[in-house]
Design an enzyme around this catalytic site. Structure first.
Site, mmCIF file in Angstrom:
data_model
loop_
_atom_site.group_PDB
_atom_site.id
_atom_site.type_symbol
_atom_site.label_atom_id
_atom_site.label_comp_id
_atom_site.label_asym_id
_atom_site.label_seq_id
_atom_site.Cartn_x
_atom_site.Cartn_y
_atom_site.Cartn_z
ATOM 1 N N LYS A 80 0.846 -1.197 0.000
ATOM 2 C CA LYS A 80 0.000 0.000 0.000
ATOM 3 C C LYS A 80 0.880 1.245 0.000
ATOM 4 C CE LYS A 80 -3.949 1.836 2.657
ATOM 5 N NZ LYS A 80 -4.794 1.615 3.859
ATOM 6 N N SER A 155 -9.769 1.694 2.961
ATOM 7 C CA SER A 155 -8.885 2.437 2.101
ATOM 8 C C SER A 155 -7.851 1.580 1.366
ATOM 9 C CB SER A 155 -8.142 3.496 2.913
ATOM 10 O OG SER A 155 -7.266 2.898 3.838
ATOM 11 N N SER A 179 -9.936 -0.613 7.188
ATOM 12 C CA SER A 179 -9.331 -0.394 5.867
ATOM 13 C C SER A 179 -8.612 -1.595 5.254
ATOM 14 C CB SER A 179 -8.361 0.783 5.918
ATOM 15 O OG SER A 179 -9.068 1.987 5.818
#
Lengths: 494, 93
Positions: A80, A155, A179
């Site tokens: 990420k 997210s 997330s």
């Protein structure tokens, strides 16, 4: 081409040591798939091809020399874009970090490099991990590989979509309110938020420091466990990381859940829509069949988790994001146009630089949360909001202590849905922030209380013309990832 | 209800420049969110200790020793404006 079937880490490991495939070829295969599919899905912000091939080559050289290799060596994964890899751009999907080249490795990255894993690239996210759909990325939304008109969740939407779209074997996400687990559920993959403190946060771009945890996303529980084993542990660079024994979590996957006590919260199931309720009932039946004991439990304060979260988290954000000021690094805008804003004791040129850099560098959700946190912490409101939310947090934690208390006939795990619905359409919830915030309703409690939680796929639900995956969540006791993963794995293989 | 002048005040505290449209939207959004978190007022928190941090660790100490960061150049390259190896800031006086 490998992608006729998706492989687990262990299978790929066997192929590498049997020389059926080289690590370089494996990485190249993944880049070929990314090139083909990611124009539409947009899981990746940056590809790290040069680094990946260099990492893979080292593994191949080791194999050629006849040396033994670790389980993660040569296995390609995605990171990420709010986790730092040295000398690689890290944007956190924000314009304010558009030109930011990470000067050091996050501890998890250092550990993964040491275990020989290969990094394919950096994945898309909601800006600074603030959102539940990846639509808040300054670089555009990621699409759900199961239906390109739908969100992948967020997210960590890029990481979940990369794994679900066969564009990475494993991925790292971060989870502040759901997330990792929510996108894993919406993309039909596994996602683990470890216990707060299990993994060092050093080098993860901070959002809510008392809530953030890094964790793995993968297709199987064993893969999740393997990545967890590689990244867990105390770190002198993160004072909140906890002392813990060096464990191989994959060794605890016995396939057995007999005697394990799993709690369910009645109201959670009662209020679900019929399709989701049916899925949850199937999950419960399956656990019963395997010999787990299902018990009703009560978490009376858990319903206050989400409002408490929407005070605590923005307060931590308003403080953490103060560093993006156009002075030290990141985007600086100083056109010095007069904004009429005055702040006592600050010269105009400095103030205008702050105001403009943050005005143009930060997106609207980020601004909204900074504003909310600044308000809640401002003089006269601190006690009514922040302090009260922290006290409610204590009560929620006590709920869990009680439910998990072995001497009061407590349970080992708690089972809930991960989300209330499958993936929604792109644009469906962007107008009303509260609607989006409600996506976290089942996941956020684990961040408020700090317990570990995993989302596990449990089939698909038909929405419009698509079959979309959904997931359920298991929450475990603090620092008991072993039982959590054991139960998840038993469910997966049954 | 958070009115527009309050939004402007908070924005100044937070050092965020906002245009009129953003101020309008934030006034509406923040009011909605704050209204929703009012729910927390239902909870009796008398005598409850606040939790800032879930694992309860505090004051992790270590020897106060200077370490060397091996990639100083990498940090300098990130300065928006550099002068003689230093990050050049705006006048603060």
């Amino acid at each position: 081409m490998l992608h006729d079937k998706c492989f687990m880490i262990r299978e790929l490991h066997e192929k590498l040591i049997n020389k059926e495939i080289s690590a370089v070829k494996l990485a190249e295969d993944y880049f070929a798939v990314i090139e083909k599919k990611d124009k539409e899905i947009f899981a990746y912000l940056t590809l790290t091809k040069e680094l990946a091939l260099e990492q893979a080559k080292k593994v191949d050289e080791k194999i050629a020399r006849g040396e033994s290799i670790g389980i993660l060596e040569g296995i390609p994964g995605a990171i990420k874009d709010n986790i730092l890899i040295k000398n690689i751009r890290a944007t956190a999907s924000s314009k304010i970090l558009d030109n930011y080249i990470a000067p050091y490795d996050a501890t998890v990255i250092k550990k993964l490099k040491d275990s020989g894993a290969v990094f394919l690239g950096k994945t898309n996210l909601d800006e600074f991990a603030m959102g539940s759909s990846t639509e808040n990325s300054a670089y555009g939304p990621t699409k759900n590989p199961h239906d390109l008109e739908r969100v992948p969740g967020g997210s960590s939407g890029g990481s979940a979509a990369a794994v679900a779209g066969d564009m990475a074997v494993w991925a790292l996400g971060t989870d502040t309110g759901g997330s990792i687990r929510q996108p894993a559920a919406l993309c039909g993959v596994m996602g683990l938020k470890p216990t707060y403190g299990r993994i060092s946060r050093y080098g993860a771009i901070a959002m809510g420091s008392s809530l953030d945890q890094i964790g793995p996303i993968a297709k199987t529980v064993e893969d999740v466990a393997i990545v967890l084993s590689a990244i867990a542990g105390e770190d002198k660079m993160d004072a909140t990381s906890a002392r813990s024994a060096d464990k191989k979590y994959e060794d605890y996957l016995t396939g057995e859940v007999k005697g394990l006590k799993i709690g369910v919260v009645k109201e959670y199931l009662e209020n679900l829509n019929p399709e989701m309720k049916e899925k949850m009932e199937e999950v419960i039946e399956k656990f019963k069949k395997m010999g787990a004991e299902i018990k009703e439990v009560e978490l009376p304060f858990a319903k206050y988790s989400l409002p408490a979260y929407y005070i605590i988290m923005p307060c931590e954000i308003s403080s953490n994001l103060a560093r993006y000021d156009g002075i030290k690094y990141g985007m600086r805008i100083d056109d010095q146009e007069t904004s009429k804003v005055k702040a006592d004791g600050l010269p105009k040129t400095l103030l205008e630089t702050y105001l403009d850099s943050r005005k143009y560098g930060l997106g609207s959700e980020v601004k909204r949360r900074i504003m909310l946190g600044t308000y809640a912490l401002s003089s006269g409101y601190y006690e009514a909001y922040y302090l009260r939310a922290q006290k409610v947090r204590t009560l929620i934690k006590k709920d869990f202590e009680k439910v998990f208390n072995p001497s009061a006939d407590g349970v080992d795990l708690i089972l809930t849905p991960t989300t209330t619905t499958p993936a929604f359409k792109i644009g469906e919830k962007t107008e009303d922030p509260l609607k989006m915030y409600l996506e976290d309703i089942f996941t956020v409690t684990a961040n408020i209380s700090g317990v570990p939680a995993i989302s596990i796929p449990c089939g698909k639900i038909k929405v419009d013309n698509s079959e979309m995956p959904v997931g359920f969540q298991l929450m475990g006791k603090w620092f008991d990832e072993e039982n959590l993963l054991r139960a998840a794995h038993a469910f997966e293989i049954m | 209800m958070i009115n527009k002048s309050e939004v402007q005040h908070i924005a100044t505290l937070a050092r965020i420049g906002l245009d009129e449209k953003e101020i309008d939207k934030l006034s509406k959004d923040l009011s909605g969110i704050l209204n929703w978190v009012e729910k927390l007022k239902e909870v009796n928190v008398d005598g409850v200790e606040p939790t800032a941090h879930i694992t309860g660790v505090n004051n992790i100490s270590r020897e106060d020793r200077v370490g060397d960061f091996e990639n100083k150049e990498g940090i300098k390259k990130l300065f928006p404006e550099e002068k003689d190896g230093f990050d050049k800031v705006k006048s603060v006086l």
